[in-house]
Design a protein around this motif. Structure first.
Motif, PDB file in Angstrom:
ATOM      1  N   TYR A   7       5.578   6.432  -4.895  1.00 26.52           N
ATOM      2  CA  TYR A   7       4.305   6.325  -3.991  1.00 26.52           C
ATOM      3  C   TYR A   7       4.193   4.694  -3.410  1.00 26.52           C
ATOM      4  O   TYR A   7       4.161   3.869  -4.081  1.00 26.52           O
ATOM      5  CB  TYR A   7       3.013   6.648  -4.451  1.00 26.52           C
ATOM      6  N   ALA A   8       3.482   4.688  -2.128  1.00 28.06           N
ATOM      7  CA  ALA A   8       3.168   3.553  -1.674  1.00 28.06           C
ATOM      8  C   ALA A   8       1.606   3.044  -1.872  1.00 28.06           C
ATOM      9  O   ALA A   8       0.831   4.147  -1.763  1.00 28.06           O
ATOM     10  CB  ALA A   8       3.269   3.381  -0.187  1.00 28.06           C
ATOM     11  N   VAL A   9       1.502   1.937  -2.630  1.00 29.03           N
ATOM     12  CA  VAL A   9       0.117   1.781  -3.038  1.00 29.03           C
ATOM     13  C   VAL A   9      -0.039   0.334  -2.795  1.00 29.03           C
ATOM     14  O   VAL A   9       0.751  -0.885  -3.218  1.00 29.03           O
ATOM     15  CB  VAL A   9      -0.155   1.945  -4.628  1.00 29.03           C
ATOM     16  N   GLU A  10      -1.208  -0.299  -1.807  1.00 26.53           N
ATOM     17  CA  GLU A  10      -1.272  -1.464  -1.255  1.00 26.53           C
ATOM     18  C   GLU A  10      -2.758  -1.981  -2.067  1.00 26.53           C
ATOM     19  O   GLU A  10      -2.871  -3.017  -1.997  1.00 26.53           O
ATOM     20  CB  GLU A  10      -1.322  -1.360   0.104  1.00 26.53           C
ATOM     21  N   ARG A  11      -3.433  -1.142  -2.526  1.00 23.14           N
ATOM     22  CA  ARG A  11      -4.883  -1.212  -3.107  1.00 23.14           C
ATOM     23  C   ARG A  11      -5.224  -0.474  -4.092  1.00 23.14           C
ATOM     24  O   ARG A  11      -4.741   0.711  -4.089  1.00 23.14           O
ATOM     25  CB  ARG A  11      -5.973  -1.618  -2.004  1.00 23.14           C
ATOM     26  N   ALA A  67      -6.447  -5.846  -4.454  1.00 22.80           N
ATOM     27  CA  ALA A  67      -5.258  -5.792  -4.025  1.00 22.80           C
ATOM     28  C   ALA A  67      -3.969  -5.702  -4.810  1.00 22.80           C
ATOM     29  O   ALA A  67      -3.990  -6.236  -6.108  1.00 22.80           O
ATOM     30  CB  ALA A  67      -5.080  -7.402  -3.241  1.00 22.80           C
ATOM     31  N   VAL A  68      -3.040  -5.058  -4.335  1.00 27.12           N
ATOM     32  CA  VAL A  68      -1.870  -4.530  -5.259  1.00 27.12           C
ATOM     33  C   VAL A  68      -0.718  -5.123  -4.538  1.00 27.12           C
ATOM     34  O   VAL A  68      -0.196  -4.641  -3.424  1.00 27.12           O
ATOM     35  CB  VAL A  68      -1.814  -3.020  -5.240  1.00 27.12           C
ATOM     36  N   ASP A  69      -0.219  -6.388  -4.723  1.00 29.55           N
ATOM     37  CA  ASP A  69       0.933  -7.190  -4.257  1.00 29.55           C
ATOM     38  C   ASP A  69       1.840  -7.651  -5.419  1.00 29.55           C
ATOM     39  O   ASP A  69       1.669  -7.169  -6.373  1.00 29.55           O
ATOM     40  CB  ASP A  69       0.275  -8.320  -3.327  1.00 29.55           C
TER      41      ASP A  69
END
Length: 541
Positions: free
Chosen positions: A119-123, A138-140
């Motif tokens: 899955y795409a997770v950015e935050r 923030a998920v970087d």
């Protein structure tokens, strides 16, 4: 558990490696808050599917590659092809309005495992109930590298059988649910010379456990119904207690505990202890044994010299406490007994072998018990003159005073057996008392320093306060035993003594004798695990 590691590596080790856990008000409030997200609803859609505003609650994920597992409170549609893990917390953000570092780490673990699933997770987000606000994280790439490094450090700590040292003077300890198990200030104080110690603030978490239930009614049946412990006789309800208020169930003689009751009690880690009608400790049933395997390994690996040194300190402490008892309570001149006991306490610390220590302990016991009747007041309703002739006798006790001592020693050993077992010790493998089939040797060891402080104090209390009289004893076949009325009187006095608070001689704060016994067992555990260099006995001033 990674959030515990960030909060305190020792807390992580105690909870995750040693499997020690204690609840607190904060923990219970958090569990209550989570009731709205602990019910599994919704599913994570396939990665190729559109979320279309879906929400999934109480989702479990794991990664064997990373050695991580988590349960996500909530997963929401991010609206742009991403998903957003939402974690529920009962408290509030830090002063800057950001997530606490331990909370942030937990959310990053959730994001990492969602990414592992494709899955795409950015935050990620944390919902703080106290301020009713969401905090974004923030998920970087930098955050993912941080979590990877933290996981590696956590695994290194977990692979060490010895827990990291406690935090020093940390504000975190005051709100920690395991402060009463970790004993951060206590362990630090015991490493400090006595004259340099300062009184400790009372950091210990309140003891939330209940109290023992004693069932002496012959023919009674003990069972559990609707989360309550019930005692019935001939079908009639005699007593009922909430299970959350019960720490032990102690049954005497012909009392039946139902199979359903035993199962319910053991599932809540409430032990059931059986006694003969006369008060002999017959055995106990408890749930799964303590998970602190490293402590038992250290206990079994202890060298003979280490065992002897611990035994020296325990026996010396017992003799010093016995001397204090006589000095405080004797109603007649003791002659040289006080000086002799003082010298024997010194000799106990210098004993060259277990056999020599046993001889010193036996000599001190003879001197002490020869003077014991001098502590019984003239107003006592029980004649103790036979004790002066018989001395200390067991199996069976030959007079009322011996019967009282034996019964109180049994209660003391019972409680220490439960305490040691709960911490993770094997209560049947001792330092001073030699292992023998069915003999809780370690409980007998630890009981030595508490015999004068608790058991013998209870005996003097029930005699001098007139709580027992001639009708509370029965003599038969050369032995003497307590009647039911006498046992009930002693049980009441014994529980009062355990609840009595004193100023701890080592730490300077107030603690009940019930709590002090738990502290001493944990101090012994710290010695076994190498966190303390030497054992310090509980000695009153």
């Amino acid at each position: 558990m990674l959030n515990e590691f960030v909060y305190c590596p020792r807390l992580f080790h105690l909870e995750w490696v040693q499997q020690q856990f204690a609840t607190s008000d904060d923990v219970e409030e958090g569990l209550y808050l989570h009731r709205v997200v602990d019910r599994e609803t919704g599913d994570l859609p396939d990665k190729s599917e559109a979320w279309d505003g879906r929400v999934a609650r109480s989702v479990s994920l794991s990664s064997p590659r990373l050695g991580l597992a988590t349960r996500l409170d909530l997963v929401e549609d991010g609206g742009d092809g991403t998903v957003v893990p939402v974690d529920y917390k009962k408290g509030h953000p830090n002063r800057d309005g950001r997530a606490w570092s331990s909370d942030r780490m937990q959310s990053l673990v959730q994001a990492l495992l969602l990414r592992e699933e494709g899955y795409a997770v950015e935050r990620a987000e944390i919902w703080y109930a106290e301020t009713r606000q969401r905090v974004h994280i923030a998920v970087d790439d930098a955050a993912m590298q941080e979590i990877t490094d933290t996981v590696a450090r956590a695994w290194r700590v977990a692979s060490d059988p010895v827990a990291p040292p406690p935090l020093r003077d940390s504000p975190k300890c005051a709100r920690c649910s395991l402060v009463g198990i970790c004993l951060p200030d206590e362990l630090e104080a015991l490493k400090t010379p006595p004259r340099q110690r300062r009184p400790l603030k009372r950091l210990m978490a309140p003891v939330l456990e209940g109290r023992p239930v004693y069932v002496t009614l012959q023919g009674a049946t003990v069972g559990v119904r609707s989360d309550r412990l019930e005692v019935r006789s001939s079908g009639e309800l005699q007593a009922s207690y909430r299970l959350i208020d019960v720490s032990q169930v102690c049954v005497f003689g012909n009392v039946t505990v139902s199979a359903q009751g035993v199962r319910a009690l053991l599932s809540r880690d409430i032990p059931v202890l059986w006694f003969s009608y006369g008060g002999w400790f017959s055995g106990m049933a408890e749930g799964l044994p303590g998970k602190n395997v490293d402590l038992r390994i250290a206990q079994f690996r202890a060298s003979e010299e280490q065992q002897l040194e611990i035994a020296r300190r325990m026996i010396s402490g017992k003799i010093r406490n016995s001397r204090t008892m006589l000095r405080r309570n004797a109603r007649a001149e003791l002659g040289r007994v006080g000086d002799q006991l003082k010298e024997l306490a010194i000799q106990a610390r210098q004993a060259d072998s277990p056999q020599q220590l046993l001889g010193i302990e036996g000599t001190a016991a003879r001197l002490y018990f020869a003077s014991f009747p001098a502590m019984v007041g003239k107003g006592s309703r029980v004649d103790v003159s036979d004790f002066q002739e018989n001395g200390r006798t067991r199996r069976p006790p030959k007079d009322p005073l011996n019967a009282l001592l034996s019964f109180c020693y049994t209660l003391l050993v019972k409680d220490l057996t439960v305490t040691l077992s709960g911490i993770g010790f094997d209560p049947y493998y001792g330092m001073f008392h030699r292992p023998r089939f069915g003999r809780p040797a370690l409980a007998l060891d630890l009981a030595e320093e508490f015999r004068p402080l608790i058991a013998e104090s209870v005996v003097l209390q029930v005699l001098n306060n007139g709580e027992v009289g001639p009708r509370d004893f029965r003599s038969r076949a050369g032995g003497c035993m307590l009647e039911t009325s006498g046992r009930k009187a002693v049980l009441r006095a014994y529980e009062r003594r355990l609840d009595q608070e004193i100023t701890h001689p080592q730490f300077g704060y107030k603690a009940s004798y019930r709590r002090v016994m738990d502290i001493q067992a944990r101090v012994l555990g710290a010695v076994m695990l190498g966190e303390l260099d030497e054992y310090t006995a509980m000695v009153t001033r």
